[in-house]
Design a protein around this motif. Structure first.
Motif, PDB file in Angstrom:
ATOM      1  N   PHE A 100      46.619  41.596  48.211  1.00 55.85           N
ATOM      2  CA  PHE A 100      47.581  40.563  47.825  1.00 55.85           C
ATOM      3  C   PHE A 100      48.798  41.152  47.119  1.00 55.85           C
ATOM      4  O   PHE A 100      49.903  40.633  47.259  1.00 55.85           O
ATOM      5  N   LEU A 101      48.613  42.239  46.374  1.00 56.73           N
ATOM      6  CA  LEU A 101      49.767  42.884  45.753  1.00 56.73           C
ATOM      7  C   LEU A 101      50.674  43.478  46.823  1.00 56.73           C
ATOM      8  O   LEU A 101      51.900  43.356  46.740  1.00 56.73           O
ATOM      9  N   GLU A 102      50.087  44.085  47.836  1.00 62.16           N
ATOM     10  CA  GLU A 102      50.906  44.617  48.933  1.00 62.16           C
ATOM     11  C   GLU A 102      51.660  43.488  49.632  1.00 62.16           C
ATOM     12  O   GLU A 102      52.852  43.628  49.952  1.00 62.16           O
ATOM     13  N   ASN A 124      51.493  35.429  45.956  1.00 65.03           N
ATOM     14  CA  ASN A 124      50.624  36.559  46.279  1.00 65.03           C
ATOM     15  C   ASN A 124      50.336  37.404  45.039  1.00 65.03           C
ATOM     16  O   ASN A 124      49.221  37.897  44.868  1.00 65.03           O
ATOM     17  N   ALA A 125      51.329  37.574  44.182  1.00 67.64           N
ATOM     18  CA  ALA A 125      51.120  38.328  42.946  1.00 67.64           C
ATOM     19  C   ALA A 125      50.107  37.626  42.042  1.00 67.64           C
ATOM     20  O   ALA A 125      49.243  38.272  41.440  1.00 67.64           O
ATOM     21  N   VAL A 126      50.203  36.303  41.962  1.00 63.73           N
ATOM     22  CA  VAL A 126      49.244  35.535  41.169  1.00 63.73           C
ATOM     23  C   VAL A 126      47.830  35.727  41.718  1.00 63.73           C
ATOM     24  O   VAL A 126      46.884  35.982  40.962  1.00 63.73           O
ATOM     25  N   ARG A 186      50.951  35.293  31.398  1.00 62.78           N
ATOM     26  CA  ARG A 186      52.331  35.206  31.904  1.00 62.78           C
ATOM     27  C   ARG A 186      52.337  35.004  33.419  1.00 62.78           C
ATOM     28  O   ARG A 186      53.106  34.195  33.943  1.00 62.78           O
ATOM     29  N   LEU A 187      51.490  35.725  34.105  1.00 61.34           N
ATOM     30  CA  LEU A 187      51.434  35.628  35.569  1.00 61.34           C
ATOM     31  C   LEU A 187      50.989  34.239  36.013  1.00 61.34           C
ATOM     32  O   LEU A 187      51.586  33.650  36.931  1.00 61.34           O
ATOM     33  N   LEU A 188      49.992  33.695  35.373  1.00 64.08           N
ATOM     34  CA  LEU A 188      49.478  32.379  35.766  1.00 64.08           C
ATOM     35  C   LEU A 188      50.489  31.256  35.548  1.00 64.08           C
ATOM     36  O   LEU A 188      50.413  30.226  36.214  1.00 64.08           O
ATOM     37  N   THR A 241      50.769  44.334  39.123  1.00 64.63           N
ATOM     38  CA  THR A 241      50.565  45.784  39.208  1.00 64.63           C
ATOM     39  C   THR A 241      49.841  46.300  37.971  1.00 64.63           C
ATOM     40  O   THR A 241      48.926  47.134  38.066  1.00 64.63           O
ATOM     41  N   ARG A 242      50.225  45.804  36.813  1.00 65.98           N
ATOM     42  CA  ARG A 242      49.558  46.215  35.567  1.00 65.98           C
ATOM     43  C   ARG A 242      48.096  45.794  35.557  1.00 65.98           C
ATOM     44  O   ARG A 242      47.214  46.569  35.148  1.00 65.98           O
ATOM     45  N   LEU A 243      47.838  44.562  35.995  1.00 66.88           N
ATOM     46  CA  LEU A 243      46.458  44.087  36.042  1.00 66.88           C
ATOM     47  C   LEU A 243      45.635  44.899  37.030  1.00 66.88           C
ATOM     48  O   LEU A 243      44.467  45.241  36.738  1.00 66.88           O
TER      49      LEU A 243
END
Length: 125
Positions: free
Chosen positions: A17-19, A36-38, A85-87, A113-115
């Motif tokens: 999903f990060l890709e 997708n990042a979430v 923050r992402l959510l 990316t950090r997660l």
């Protein structure tokens, strides 16, 4: 499925999903990129929890997800603010009419990316 195997499966999804987030961001599809990042971040949260405490809950309640991560030892505590923050972009990217900005999409990818990095650091190969 054993907890460690499940953690690895979530880790693989987080990477995928990060890709997808990076690719859609490159195409200026900012809602899709943030969404997708979430999803990547949520899978990273699951991997972290499974790798550190051997379990994860499936909940649509974002506050519970952040609290669960916070309870997953030092890596979880250190990552919980990033997940929070992402959510905050989940509803905007997936349900609301207002679009996600390019800046917010980029931030969401950075947070995911950090997660993922944390999930990779706590999940044995």
């Amino acid at each position: 499925m054993a907890a460690l195997d499940e953690a690895r499966a979530h880790l693989a999804k987080a990477r995928e999903f990060l890709e997808a987030a990076e690719l859609t961001n490159d195409l200026s599809l900012f809602n899709a990129a943030a969404s997708n990042a979430v999803t990547s971040g949520i899978n990273s949260k699951d991997a972290i929890c499974l790798a550190t405490i051997g379990q994860t809950r499936k909940s649509d309640n974002h506050v519970e997800a952040v609290a669960e991560l916070r309870g997953a030892g030092a890596p979880g505590r250190d990552s919980s603010a990033t997940l929070s923050r992402l959510l905050r972009l989940k509803s905007k990217s997936q349900y609301q009419a207002a679009p996600v900005s390019a800046a917010d999409a980029s931030k969401s990818i950075d947070w995911a990316t950090r997660l993922l990095a944390t999930a990779e650091s706590v999940t044995p190969s």
